[in-house]
Design a protein around this motif. Structure first.
Motif, PDB file in Angstrom:
ATOM      1  N   TYR A   1       0.822  -1.212   0.000  1.00 37.86           N
ATOM      2  CA  TYR A   1       0.000   0.000   0.000  1.00 37.86           C
ATOM      3  C   TYR A   1       0.861   1.269   0.000  1.00 37.86           C
ATOM      4  N   GLU A   2       0.368   2.280  -0.685  1.00 36.41           N
ATOM      5  CA  GLU A   2       0.824   3.650  -0.496  1.00 36.41           C
ATOM      6  C   GLU A   2      -0.047   4.222   0.600  1.00 36.41           C
ATOM      7  N   ILE A   3       0.546   4.649   1.696  1.00 30.46           N
ATOM      8  CA  ILE A   3      -0.194   4.928   2.925  1.00 30.46           C
ATOM      9  C   ILE A   3      -0.267   6.424   3.204  1.00 30.46           C
ATOM     10  N   THR A   4      -1.467   6.878   3.555  1.00 34.83           N
ATOM     11  CA  THR A   4      -1.665   8.222   4.087  1.00 34.83           C
ATOM     12  C   THR A   4      -2.111   8.078   5.537  1.00 34.83           C
ATOM     13  N   VAL A   5      -1.413   8.763   6.445  1.00 39.17           N
ATOM     14  CA  VAL A   5      -1.699   8.649   7.877  1.00 39.17           C
ATOM     15  C   VAL A   5      -2.359   9.926   8.362  1.00 39.17           C
ATOM     16  N   LEU A   6      -3.482   9.774   9.083  1.00 44.71           N
ATOM     17  CA  LEU A   6      -4.213  10.934   9.584  1.00 44.71           C
ATOM     18  C   LEU A   6      -4.604  10.708  11.050  1.00 44.71           C
ATOM     19  N   PRO A   7      -3.883  11.345  11.988  1.00 40.01           N
ATOM     20  CA  PRO A   7      -4.299  11.281  13.393  1.00 40.01           C
ATOM     21  C   PRO A   7      -5.443  12.259  13.644  1.00 40.01           C
ATOM     22  N   THR A   8      -6.464  11.826  14.364  1.00 40.44           N
ATOM     23  CA  THR A   8      -7.589  12.714  14.652  1.00 40.44           C
ATOM     24  C   THR A   8      -7.198  13.680  15.769  1.00 40.44           C
ATOM     25  N   GLN A   9      -7.744  14.887  15.697  1.00 39.41           N
ATOM     26  CA  GLN A   9      -7.465  15.909  16.707  1.00 39.41           C
ATOM     27  C   GLN A   9      -8.691  16.258  17.529  1.00 39.41           C
ATOM     28  N   LYS A  10      -9.861  16.038  16.946  1.00 40.64           N
ATOM     29  CA  LYS A  10     -11.089  16.410  17.646  1.00 40.64           C
ATOM     30  C   LYS A  10     -12.234  15.564  17.107  1.00 40.64           C
ATOM     31  N   ARG A  11     -13.350  15.632  17.795  1.00 38.17           N
ATOM     32  CA  ARG A  11     -14.536  14.897  17.369  1.00 38.17           C
ATOM     33  C   ARG A  11     -14.950  15.345  15.958  1.00 38.17           C
ATOM     34  N   GLY A  12     -15.248  14.383  15.129  1.00 34.51           N
ATOM     35  CA  GLY A  12     -15.680  14.682  13.774  1.00 34.51           C
ATOM     36  C   GLY A  12     -14.594  14.520  12.728  1.00 34.51           C
ATOM     37  N   ASP A  13     -13.319  14.465  13.170  1.00 36.50           N
ATOM     38  CA  ASP A  13     -12.220  14.354  12.212  1.00 36.50           C
ATOM     39  C   ASP A  13     -12.284  13.052  11.416  1.00 36.50           C
ATOM     40  N   ALA A  14     -12.575  11.945  12.093  1.00 39.73           N
ATOM     41  CA  ALA A  14     -12.600  10.649  11.407  1.00 39.73           C
ATOM     42  C   ALA A  14     -13.718  10.608  10.372  1.00 39.73           C
ATOM     43  N   ALA A  15     -14.881  11.137  10.733  1.00 35.43           N
ATOM     44  CA  ALA A  15     -16.002  11.151   9.794  1.00 35.43           C
ATOM     45  C   ALA A  15     -15.677  12.017   8.584  1.00 35.43           C
ATOM     46  N   GLY A  16     -15.099  13.180   8.827  1.00 34.83           N
ATOM     47  CA  GLY A  16     -14.765  14.070   7.729  1.00 34.83           C
ATOM     48  C   GLY A  16     -13.724  13.482   6.795  1.00 34.83           C
ATOM     49  N   ALA A  17     -12.713  12.826   7.360  1.00 35.92           N
ATOM     50  CA  ALA A  17     -11.667  12.223   6.535  1.00 35.92           C
ATOM     51  C   ALA A  17     -12.217  11.083   5.691  1.00 35.92           C
ATOM     52  N   ALA A  18     -13.039  10.242   6.303  1.00 35.21           N
ATOM     53  CA  ALA A  18     -13.610   9.114   5.565  1.00 35.21           C
ATOM     54  C   ALA A  18     -14.505   9.589   4.437  1.00 35.21           C
ATOM     55  N   ARG A  19     -15.280  10.628   4.691  1.00 33.39           N
ATOM     56  CA  ARG A  19     -16.202  11.150   3.675  1.00 33.39           C
ATOM     57  C   ARG A  19     -15.456  11.882   2.562  1.00 33.39           C
ATOM     58  N   ASP A  20     -14.527  12.744   2.937  1.00 34.96           N
ATOM     59  CA  ASP A  20     -13.889  13.611   1.951  1.00 34.96           C
ATOM     60  C   ASP A  20     -12.758  12.925   1.188  1.00 34.96           C
TER      61      ASP A  20
END
Length: 314
Positions: free
Chosen positions: A33-52
């Protein structure tokens, strides 16, 4: 090259997602895999990343507790079905109820192997209180503990935090007079101290259902309702029913399967959705969204594809 979006909650559980980050990423790299790493900082970050970002990846893997998984699922469901990538899950929370249902392995490396290259399986998702859930929507006894217990207490006490926080409420148990109906024709009325609609074998370690009764993609959820006990004999009946899992539609503990169930009460009732506060309302409708997502649930070497559940390529 295959692309993977790795969303992790650095504050979940005992911060194991951060501790095991390097080990997990090495597994994904070996898988090509070519990997992009995204640590969440606040509520809603995971939902926004998955959607966008989700449509741009072959696989989205989230690491955290049940709340992080719920957010990621919420984001993916905002996408058209054909644009939803395969979802992998590395549990790193306090109870990790849904991981027990998925029968995920234990070590970080094994979890990463499964998340990145495991057997694909369609799963049902629920809708309650205007938001999706992966494993449970519930009200009543103990259900507020998961979102009212401070994270520090969860990390320190683990599973016992839930029991300790909730035990003080046993002397004055609230109940809710409800009418419960399902599209399949089930009806129940009474004073209930607890109710759940779930697609899981475990709820906070306090409710455990037989694995052969919980199918992740059958288009139905398991519904459990506990009537208000009036005396010690009633309590014993409840404990016996939960221990033996002999549930009926007219006992101290009611149980049935349904795809669409409505709870009506004469007062506002607080609900939890995957362990997070879901809101308060007098009427709550819970629906099954059949086979809404595809998840990586087990490695091909350890888990054969089940009959009637064909795997789907990303």
């Amino acid at each position: 090259m295959k692309k993977l979006l790795y969303i992790y909650n650095p504050a979940a559980g005992r911060k194991t997602a951060r501790i095991n980050l390097s080990e997990v990423l090495e597994v994904f790299a070996r898988q090509g895999y070519e990997i992009t790493v995204l640590p969440t900082q606040k509520r809603g970050d995971a939902a926004g990343a998955a959607r966008d970002r989700g449509p741009n990846y072959d696989r989205v893997v989230c690491c955290g507790g049940d709340g992080t998984l719920n957010e990621t699922v919420r984001g993916l469901l905002d996408l058209p079905r054909e644009l939803r990538p395969v979802l992998g899950y590395i549990p790193a929370g306090t109870t990790n109820d849904f991981s027990r249902t998925l029968e995920l392995p234990k070590t970080p490396a094994e979890l990463a192997e499964t998340a990145g290259a495991g057997t694909l399986r369609a799963i049902d998702v629920g809708q309650a209180c205007g938001q999706p859930f992966t494993y449970v929507a519930a009200f009543g006894l103990f259900t507020d503990v998961s979102y009212s217990t401070p994270q520090a207490n969860k990390n320190l006490l683990g599973h016992f935090a839930y029991v300790l926080e909730g035990a003080g409420k046993l002397a004055n148990i609230p109940s809710y007079h409800m009418n419960v109906t399902s599209a399949e024709g089930h009806e129940a009325e009474g004073d209930f101290i607890y109710g759940m609609v779930g697609n899981t074998v475990s709820v906070g370690g306090l409710v455990n259902l037989p694995r052969d009764k919980v199918l992740l993609d059958d288009g139905r959820f398991e519904v459990i309702l506990i009537r208000r006990p009036e005396n010690g004999r009633d309590w014993q009946s409840i404990l016996t029913a939960l221990t033996t899992l002999e549930l009926a539609e007219d006992g101290a503990v009611l149980g049935f399967s349904a795809a669409d169930v409505t709870f009506s009460c004469d007062q506002s009732v607080a609900w939890t959705v995957d362990g997070e506060f879901g809101g308060e309302q007098e009427t709550t409708r819970v629906q099954n969204l059949p086979r809404a997502l595809t998840m990586a649930c087990g490695t091909p070497e350890k888990r054969e594809q089940e009959p009637g559940r064909p795997a789907r390529d990303p």
